[in-house]
Motif scaffolding. Structure first.
Motif, PDB file in Angstrom:
ATOM      1  N   PRO A 194      -8.751   3.525  -6.020  1.00 64.60           N
ATOM      2  CA  PRO A 194      -7.429   3.639  -5.390  1.00 64.60           C
ATOM      3  C   PRO A 194      -6.778   4.975  -5.733  1.00 64.60           C
ATOM      4  O   PRO A 194      -6.859   5.440  -6.873  1.00 64.60           O
ATOM      5  CB  PRO A 194      -6.642   2.474  -6.002  1.00 64.60           C
ATOM      6  CG  PRO A 194      -7.327   2.185  -7.302  1.00 64.60           C
ATOM      7  CD  PRO A 194      -8.774   2.488  -7.075  1.00 64.60           C
TER       8      PRO A 194
ATOM      9  N   HIS B 165       0.078   2.579   0.220  1.00 67.31           N
ATOM     10  CA  HIS B 165      -0.375   1.569  -0.723  1.00 67.31           C
ATOM     11  C   HIS B 165       0.175   0.204  -0.314  1.00 67.31           C
ATOM     12  O   HIS B 165       1.327   0.085   0.112  1.00 67.31           O
ATOM     13  CB  HIS B 165       0.134   1.879  -2.139  1.00 67.31           C
ATOM     14  CG  HIS B 165      -0.754   2.800  -2.900  1.00 67.31           C
ATOM     15  ND1 HIS B 165      -2.034   2.454  -3.284  1.00 67.31           N
ATOM     16  CD2 HIS B 165      -0.543   4.060  -3.377  1.00 67.31           C
ATOM     17  CE1 HIS B 165      -2.574   3.458  -3.962  1.00 67.31           C
ATOM     18  NE2 HIS B 165      -1.696   4.442  -4.023  1.00 67.31           N
TER      19      HIS B 165
ATOM     20  N   CYS C   3      -5.099   0.204   0.527  1.00 66.48           N
ATOM     21  CA  CYS C   3      -4.402   1.231   1.304  1.00 66.48           C
ATOM     22  C   CYS C   3      -4.660   1.068   2.796  1.00 66.48           C
ATOM     23  O   CYS C   3      -5.673   0.516   3.221  1.00 66.48           O
ATOM     24  CB  CYS C   3      -4.865   2.616   0.851  1.00 66.48           C
ATOM     25  SG  CYS C   3      -4.261   3.094  -0.782  1.00 66.48           S
TER      26      CYS C   3
END
Length: 430
Positions: free
Chosen positions: A211, A226, A231
């Motif tokens: 991430p 996010h 995402c």
């Protein structure tokens, strides 16, 4: 007669209970707190979700995972996976801080009665409630492929049946599936010295990527925001707007529920899995028959290329997920079991905007509500959205006003927690 009985004491059940208690409702909670996390996951497993997306919900947002981690002298950091054991302990801490009393007996049946519902506990005691919230988690809904259903528990199990994998040390195990549960179970087995093969219908394994940082340039963040589910704008729709998802046509919801966020392994698991040299990966293959074979299991595997091969193994673990349906719930009696409206052709009950089923006063949470509200209800992240709206729906149903009474009860509960802490004790979970 209680205003609300919550059936289940996992992340959704405890979150609903925290909001209901703060609203001043006459509340009863049944179930083993955090049982799925404490009793159905082996040591060594980690949360796939980010810590900030794994909070249980209380009205003030005071009892999040980061607050619990701080009491242990550690930080719940973005991009740093946390052990599932820590998450289970967090749930128990949440119940204490929210001043919740949980009755650990299992509810075995729920039936309609004048004025509400009659619930029966495992010891036969009965309780009356004006409303009921089913927050039963995932265990009633395990999926095992049809060819394996004829085998007994000594030969085939579901991945959620195991809190300890050491019984398989030195043996040979076949894991079915390509998602996080399958990949992590296979890695744990290989790391302890078990000979493992992974069989999956898909032609390749999918892995989530590392991430990105929470703080990013505005343009980058706008292109792939996010969310609690990862995402991207599609994930944002699922995570942040379950109410919009509920307005989609039934066929669309059913399709997205079964296809969105497909099988994939966590980014932090990939290196462990790929360096666990004893995992034999067989992609594009399905089990077509399974039969006992002299204390072992004989599997016939059919490949997408048309090839058929037979293998023998000591045990099969089906890491094949969960599918919600009234036929699997085995809890509702009479009209409740027979008359609920379902989502399209599925056996999952339809839920209103307040998470109420088609039977007035019967509310749904967690996986049971996912076909109505979307993929976020398969994850802890959906607990906050659920708890706020479900409890508001309960209050409308029972005519509760909350207000000053709710604040008094909340203050009383918080004072009791402080008194227990000053005595060096803990708020009991009964």
């Amino acid at each position: 007669m209680h205003d609300l009985v919550v059936v289940g004491a996992g992340p959704y059940g405890l979150s609903i209970a925290a909001h209901a208690a703060a609203a001043g409702l006459d509340l009863r909670v049944f179930g083993r707190p955090m049982a799925s996390w404490r009793e159905h996951m082996p040591p060594g497993m980690f949360l796939k979700s980010e810590p900030w997306a794994s909070n249980l919900s209380d009205p003030d947002g005071a009892f999040g995972l980061a607050a619990y981690a701080a009491t242990l002298g550690r930080e719940a950091r973005h991009g740093d996976p946390l052990p599932v054991g820590l998450f289970a302990s967090y749930g128990l801490w949440f119940a204490e801080r929210a001043a919740l009393t949980v009755d650990e007996r299992i509810i075995t049946s729920v039936e309609a009665c004048p004025g509400g519902f009659r619930l029966t506990a495992e010891d036969g005691e009965r309780f009356l409630a004006r409303t009921v919230a089913l927050a039963v988690g995932v265990m009633p809904f395990i999926d095992i492929p049809a060819p394996l259903l004829g085998l007994d528990r000594a030969q085939v199990t579901h991945s959620s049946h195991h809190a300890d994998l050491t019984r398989f040390v030195g043996g040979d195990v076949t894991v079915i599936g390509a998602g996080q549960a399958a990949l992590e179970t296979a890695a744990l087995l290989a790391e302890q010295g078990t000979s493992v093969r992974l069989v999956a219908r898909s032609g390749r394994l999918n892995w989530n990527t590392l991430p990105p940082p929470l703080d990013r340039p505005a343009g980058t963040a706008a292109r792939a925001p996010h969310t609690g589910l990862g995402c991207g704008w599609k994930n944002w729709l699922y995570a942040e707007t379950p109410g919009v998802f509920r307005r989609f046509p039934e066929a669309t919801r059913a399709r997205i529920f079964t296809s969105a966020l497909g099988p994939a392994g966590a980014w932090w698991l990939r290196e462990r899995f790929e360096t666990a040299a004893r995992v034999e990966v067989r992609l594009g293959e399905s089990v077509v028959t399974a039969a006992p074979a002299g204390g072992r299991v004989r599997l016939e595997l059919f490949a997408t290329t048309g090839r058929t091969e037979t293998v023998e193994t000591d045990h099969v673990i089906a890491a094949t997920g969960f599918t919600p349906g009234l036929d699997r719930l085995g809890l509702l009696e009479g009209p409740l079991a027979e008359g609920l409206r379902t989502v399209g052709p599925s056996r999952a009950p339809e839920a209103s905007a307040a998470f109420e089923s088609s039977y007035p006063g019967l509310f749904l949470a967690g996986l049971l509500s996912a076909p109505s509200f979307g993929p976020s209800m398969r994850f802890v992240y959906g607990a906050s959205y659920t708890a706020e709206r479900l409890v508001a729906g309960v209050r409308r149903r029972v005519g509760a006003r909350g207000g000053p009474l709710a604040k008094v009860r909340q203050r009383q509960g918080q004072r009791e927690v402080r008194r227990q802490e000053q005595r060096g004790g803990r708020v009991s979970v009964k």
